[in-house]
Motif scaffolding. Structure first.
Motif, PDB file in Angstrom:
ATOM      1  N   ILE A  71      15.153   5.828  -9.159  1.00 34.12           N
ATOM      2  CA  ILE A  71      14.158   5.108  -9.955  1.00 34.12           C
ATOM      3  C   ILE A  71      13.939   3.717  -9.380  1.00 34.12           C
ATOM      4  O   ILE A  71      12.791   3.278  -9.194  1.00 34.12           O
ATOM      5  N   VAL A  72      15.022   3.014  -9.103  1.00 29.05           N
ATOM      6  CA  VAL A  72      14.924   1.656  -8.559  1.00 29.05           C
ATOM      7  C   VAL A  72      14.221   1.672  -7.211  1.00 29.05           C
ATOM      8  O   VAL A  72      13.379   0.811  -6.918  1.00 29.05           O
ATOM      9  N   GLN A  73      14.530   2.635  -6.373  1.00 27.49           N
ATOM     10  CA  GLN A  73      13.884   2.709  -5.067  1.00 27.49           C
ATOM     11  C   GLN A  73      12.381   2.942  -5.205  1.00 27.49           C
ATOM     12  O   GLN A  73      11.592   2.371  -4.444  1.00 27.49           O
ATOM     13  N   ASP A  74      11.975   3.756  -6.180  1.00 28.17           N
ATOM     14  CA  ASP A  74      10.542   3.936  -6.439  1.00 28.17           C
ATOM     15  C   ASP A  74       9.893   2.610  -6.815  1.00 28.17           C
ATOM     16  O   ASP A  74       8.811   2.264  -6.319  1.00 28.17           O
ATOM     17  N   LEU A  75      10.532   1.862  -7.698  1.00 26.26           N
ATOM     18  CA  LEU A  75       9.968   0.589  -8.142  1.00 26.26           C
ATOM     19  C   LEU A  75       9.856  -0.394  -6.992  1.00 26.26           C
ATOM     20  O   LEU A  75       8.841  -1.095  -6.854  1.00 26.26           O
ATOM     21  N   PHE A  76      10.846  -0.454  -6.135  1.00 24.21           N
ATOM     22  CA  PHE A  76      10.776  -1.359  -4.984  1.00 24.21           C
ATOM     23  C   PHE A  76       9.713  -0.897  -3.991  1.00 24.21           C
ATOM     24  O   PHE A  76       9.049  -1.732  -3.356  1.00 24.21           O
ATOM     25  N   ASN A  77       9.542   0.413  -3.835  1.00 24.38           N
ATOM     26  CA  ASN A  77       8.457   0.903  -2.983  1.00 24.38           C
ATOM     27  C   ASN A  77       7.100   0.456  -3.522  1.00 24.38           C
ATOM     28  O   ASN A  77       6.202   0.096  -2.754  1.00 24.38           O
ATOM     29  N   PHE A  78       6.946   0.471  -4.841  1.00 26.74           N
ATOM     30  CA  PHE A  78       5.712  -0.009  -5.451  1.00 26.74           C
ATOM     31  C   PHE A  78       5.487  -1.482  -5.136  1.00 26.74           C
ATOM     32  O   PHE A  78       4.384  -1.881  -4.718  1.00 26.74           O
ATOM     33  N   PHE A  79       6.515  -2.319  -5.334  1.00 28.99           N
ATOM     34  CA  PHE A  79       6.356  -3.755  -5.085  1.00 28.99           C
ATOM     35  C   PHE A  79       6.064  -4.034  -3.613  1.00 28.99           C
ATOM     36  O   PHE A  79       5.248  -4.909  -3.298  1.00 28.99           O
ATOM     37  N   HIS A  80       6.697  -3.308  -2.717  1.00 33.04           N
ATOM     38  CA  HIS A  80       6.407  -3.500  -1.298  1.00 33.04           C
ATOM     39  C   HIS A  80       4.972  -3.074  -0.964  1.00 33.04           C
ATOM     40  O   HIS A  80       4.305  -3.703  -0.139  1.00 33.04           O
ATOM     41  N   TYR A  81       4.510  -2.018  -1.629  1.00 31.14           N
ATOM     42  CA  TYR A  81       3.147  -1.561  -1.359  1.00 31.14           C
ATOM     43  C   TYR A  81       2.122  -2.612  -1.769  1.00 31.14           C
ATOM     44  O   TYR A  81       1.207  -2.929  -0.997  1.00 31.14           O
ATOM     45  N   ILE A  82       2.248  -3.132  -2.984  1.00 31.76           N
ATOM     46  CA  ILE A  82       1.231  -4.102  -3.416  1.00 31.76           C
ATOM     47  C   ILE A  82       1.347  -5.391  -2.606  1.00 31.76           C
ATOM     48  O   ILE A  82       0.341  -6.087  -2.399  1.00 31.76           O
ATOM     49  N   GLU A  83       2.538  -5.695  -2.131  1.00 30.29           N
ATOM     50  CA  GLU A  83       2.692  -6.870  -1.276  1.00 30.29           C
ATOM     51  C   GLU A  83       2.015  -6.643   0.069  1.00 30.29           C
ATOM     52  O   GLU A  83       1.299  -7.516   0.574  1.00 30.29           O
ATOM     53  N   ASP A  84       2.202  -5.457   0.636  1.00 29.30           N
ATOM     54  CA  ASP A  84       1.617  -5.140   1.940  1.00 29.30           C
ATOM     55  C   ASP A  84       0.101  -4.951   1.871  1.00 29.30           C
ATOM     56  O   ASP A  84      -0.592  -5.105   2.883  1.00 29.30           O
ATOM     57  N   HIS A  85      -0.408  -4.592   0.686  1.00 33.55           N
ATOM     58  CA  HIS A  85      -1.844  -4.318   0.529  1.00 33.55           C
ATOM     59  C   HIS A  85      -2.494  -5.338  -0.403  1.00 33.55           C
ATOM     60  O   HIS A  85      -3.466  -5.025  -1.103  1.00 33.55           O
ATOM     61  N   GLN A  86      -1.970  -6.522  -0.399  1.00 32.85           N
ATOM     62  CA  GLN A  86      -2.466  -7.569  -1.302  1.00 32.85           C
ATOM     63  C   GLN A  86      -3.953  -7.825  -1.125  1.00 32.85           C
ATOM     64  O   GLN A  86      -4.702  -7.886  -2.107  1.00 32.85           O
TER      65      GLN A  86
END
Length: 304
Positions: A114-129
């Motif tokens: 679950i935590v890894q999914d959430l961090f993947n989400f945060f990295h995605y929005i950071e990379d696609h800001q």
């Protein structure tokens, strides 16, 4: 044991979904809001790796608006990005960009997943800001019930290298200006951990951490009492209610924050159920609390 947990969790998730769908039929759609749904944050076809974006209708420049990121609740076994859609749409109607993600649930993974999914989400929005037209200048992280636990956990892991190694994630560079904890249940070792419910507690812990969980480092870094002194906290809003069966956990969050002089404010409402302000956005008390959060965030970030 795993079979028992799966059977009961499946039954409980179906029951919660039925109740929520009945409640949603009573709610009016929030006006003046647009949504972009089903944005994928992790490659593949997993439906739990998608998120929604809500924003005021007619917005020309999304980067001018504050950002709210919502982690839904559902007892870690139920829910997705659409569960809090009325709640999220209401905040969007008040001038926020709101992002709400799905993440794999306990029947499909464990707490680490679950935590890894959430961090993947945060990295995605950071990379696609730029592509998403987001600003990270003023970010509010909110979570209800189990989502409140996950919001606290994400905030802690992102600031603690040892916890990042335990959960197998890398930090993101998004600063939270405020946390909003709606009926959080973050003391995992205390859930159902009393006479008559010990079996339920044991089954839940096995689902979170797998077998022999008490020997694992992740078990020792999962509850708020494990990491509360290992991180920094922005101003935090906390809410609970008299008819919430988990209110003792939420009250304890506030007490532990106050004991350490962490900046926070607690609101308590009589005759309201668990996560009422999320499930029933248009109730008087719901509007009172959600508008309080909105105004407090503007005050803290000096948004006029």
């Amino acid at each position: 044991m795993a079979v028992i947990f799966r059977a009961y969790s499946t039954y409980l998730a179906k029951k919660m979904k039925k109740n929520d769908e009945a409640n949603f039929k009573k709610l009016k759609e929030v006006g003046g809001v647009e949504a972009i749904n089903d944005i994928r944050y992790l490659k593949g076809k997993n439906k739990y790796h998608l998120f929604n974006m809500y924003f005021p209708k007619g917005t020309i420049d999304k980067t001018k608006l504050p950002l709210m990121i919502d982690i839904h609740g559902g007892g870690w076994i139920y829910g997705d990005k659409d569960l809090n859609r009325f709640h999220n749409a209401y905040y969007a109607s008040q001038g926020f960009i709101v992002l709400s993600m799905s993440y794999r649930l306990l029947l499909r993974t464990n707490l680490k997943g679950i935590v890894q999914d959430l961090f993947n989400f945060f990295h995605y929005i950071e990379d696609h800001q730029k592509e998403l037209e987001l600003s990270f200048d003023n970010v509010l992280l909110t979570g209800d019930s189990a989502g409140g636990h996950l919001a606290l956990l994400v905030n802690a892991i992102n600031q603690n290298k040892d916890m990042q190694e335990i959960y197998g994630v890398t930090p993101f560079n998004i600063e939270f200006k405020m946390l909003n904890l709606e009926h959080p249940v973050p003391f995992l070792k205390e859930i159902f951990n009393q006479k008559g419910t010990m079996l339920a507690h044991h089954l839940l812990m096995n689902a979170f951490f797998d077998r022999s969980y008490k020997k694992k480092s992740i078990y020792l870094n999962a509850s708020l009492d494990d990491f509360i002194d290992k991180t920094r906290y922005p101003f935090t809003c906390i809410v609970s209610s008299s008819d919430d069966s988990f209110k003792d956990q939420t009250i304890k969050v506030y007490e532990e924050f106050k004991k350490r002089n962490y900046p926070c404010e607690f609101r308590f409402y009589e005759n309201e159920p668990h996560v009422f302000e999320v499930s029933f956005y248009d109730r008087k008390n719901s509007l009172d609390y959600n508008n309080f959060v909105n105004n407090k965030f503007k005050e803290i970030t000096s948004i006029l």
